[in-house]
Design a protein around this motif. Sequence first.
Motif, PDB file in Angstrom:
ATOM      1  N   ILE A   1      13.480   8.402   6.009  1.00  0.00           N
ATOM      2  CA  ILE A   1      12.243   7.617   5.990  1.00  0.00           C
ATOM      3  C   ILE A   1      11.795   7.233   7.395  1.00  0.00           C
ATOM      4  N   TYR A   2      12.718   6.679   8.181  1.00  0.00           N
ATOM      5  CA  TYR A   2      12.361   6.262   9.536  1.00  0.00           C
ATOM      6  C   TYR A   2      12.603   7.357  10.574  1.00  0.00           C
TER       7      TYR A   2
ATOM      8  N   SER B   1       5.775  -5.699  11.689  1.00  0.00           N
ATOM      9  CA  SER B   1       5.600  -6.443  10.436  1.00  0.00           C
ATOM     10  C   SER B   1       5.284  -5.514   9.270  1.00  0.00           C
ATOM     11  N   ILE B   2       5.392  -4.205   9.502  1.00  0.00           N
ATOM     12  CA  ILE B   2       5.099  -3.206   8.467  1.00  0.00           C
ATOM     13  C   ILE B   2       6.363  -2.410   8.186  1.00  0.00           C
ATOM     14  N   PHE B   3       6.734  -2.324   6.913  1.00  0.00           N
ATOM     15  CA  PHE B   3       7.996  -1.702   6.526  1.00  0.00           C
ATOM     16  C   PHE B   3       7.763  -0.570   5.528  1.00  0.00           C
ATOM     17  N   LEU B   4       8.593   0.444   5.626  1.00  0.00           N
ATOM     18  CA  LEU B   4       8.557   1.578   4.700  1.00  0.00           C
ATOM     19  C   LEU B   4       9.598   1.357   3.602  1.00  0.00           C
ATOM     20  N   VAL B   5       9.186   1.552   2.355  1.00  0.00           N
ATOM     21  CA  VAL B   5      10.075   1.266   1.229  1.00  0.00           C
ATOM     22  C   VAL B   5      10.011   2.376   0.191  1.00  0.00           C
TER      23      VAL B   5
ATOM     24  N   LEU C   1       5.298   9.432   8.460  1.00  0.00           N
ATOM     25  CA  LEU C   1       5.358   8.049   7.976  1.00  0.00           C
ATOM     26  C   LEU C   1       5.155   7.058   9.121  1.00  0.00           C
ATOM     27  N   LYS C   2       5.674   7.388  10.283  1.00  0.00           N
ATOM     28  CA  LYS C   2       5.444   6.531  11.445  1.00  0.00           C
ATOM     29  C   LYS C   2       3.954   6.462  11.763  1.00  0.00           C
ATOM     30  N   GLU C   3       3.294   7.600  11.649  1.00  0.00           N
ATOM     31  CA  GLU C   3       1.855   7.658  11.900  1.00  0.00           C
ATOM     32  C   GLU C   3       1.093   6.758  10.929  1.00  0.00           C
ATOM     33  N   GLN C   4       1.540   6.714   9.664  1.00  0.00           N
ATOM     34  CA  GLN C   4       0.873   5.869   8.664  1.00  0.00           C
ATOM     35  C   GLN C   4       1.071   4.388   8.970  1.00  0.00           C
TER      36      GLN C   4
ATOM     37  N   VAL D   1       0.853  -1.192   0.000  1.00  0.00           N
ATOM     38  CA  VAL D   1       0.000   0.000   0.000  1.00  0.00           C
ATOM     39  C   VAL D   1       0.890   1.242   0.000  1.00  0.00           C
ATOM     40  N   PRO D   2       0.626   2.226  -0.849  1.00  0.00           N
ATOM     41  CA  PRO D   2       1.386   3.478  -0.786  1.00  0.00           C
ATOM     42  C   PRO D   2       1.144   4.179   0.548  1.00  0.00           C
ATOM     43  N   ALA D   3       2.204   4.716   1.134  1.00  0.00           N
ATOM     44  CA  ALA D   3       2.096   5.357   2.446  1.00  0.00           C
ATOM     45  C   ALA D   3       1.075   6.499   2.447  1.00  0.00           C
TER      46      ALA D   3
END
Length: 275
Positions: A211-212, A234-238, A217-220, A160-162
């Motif tokens: 990113i981190y 289990s959720i990663f930002l890419v 982004l953390k909120e998303q 899913v897009p952030a």
Amino acid sequence: MGGAFSRPWRPLPKNNQDTLDFLKSYSPRNHEATHLRILLIGQTGEGKSTFINSVDSVLQGRVANRAPTDQHVTADSFTKKYKTYKFSKTNEGHYSFVINDIMGMERTKGVHVEDIKLALRGHVKDGYEFDPENKLEEGDLGYNAAPELSERVHVVVTVVPAGVVSLLTSDMIAKLRDIRLAATALEIPQLAILTKVDDACPKAQKNVNNIYKSDYLKEQVYKFSQLLGLPVNSIFLVKNYSSEINTNDATDAHILCALKQMIVFGEDYLSHLND
């Protein structure tokens, strides 16, 4: 879009080479599986095919473009078939994991949720072209009646897009939850990647190392965790490779971090089948 943390709220491995070495040496301990299978699911245009190309780019050390993508804004899925992607080692055969791309999920014309459930159990043949009008049935040409362990899915990844987490419809969330519950019933582990972080956050666009550090982004990540019921870890930002012509260590690090966890979770699943 909020501020930024001075330190990353999720630290990344300092050495990409260690992760690359892990991936290169990985082989399923369950000898019934010739490889580990990762299935990407999500709506149309959310970065599934681009993530496959990004993984290939990291492993090859150059920007690759094997999985067809479409930059045209359309409601129709560009990916029509169930396709398995293998990744080549330099003069050493293939990595011991594959990634499956699948038709995007949409309200009307997308892949049927029931077809995805069949794919989880290995009943969808590689190359099968999905029909939005008709679900795959036992006896159809694309139906695999007796799947081997290697043809089953060993880890499911929701893409899913952030920037659209807050825009997910209740209908789409229900579909994703339905698949999640089906995977859980089969004890298949699940992860998620939030893509297009550079589109969602100016700080991430300016510097991929932010990113981190981004509180937006953390909120998303936390919001998506609540919507789907996935643990935050289990959720990663890419940041996928989409406009670049060369790879870079910072972008590689985020892709590798997510990919390694997919392998670790999938290996746990395969290993426990022997318990």
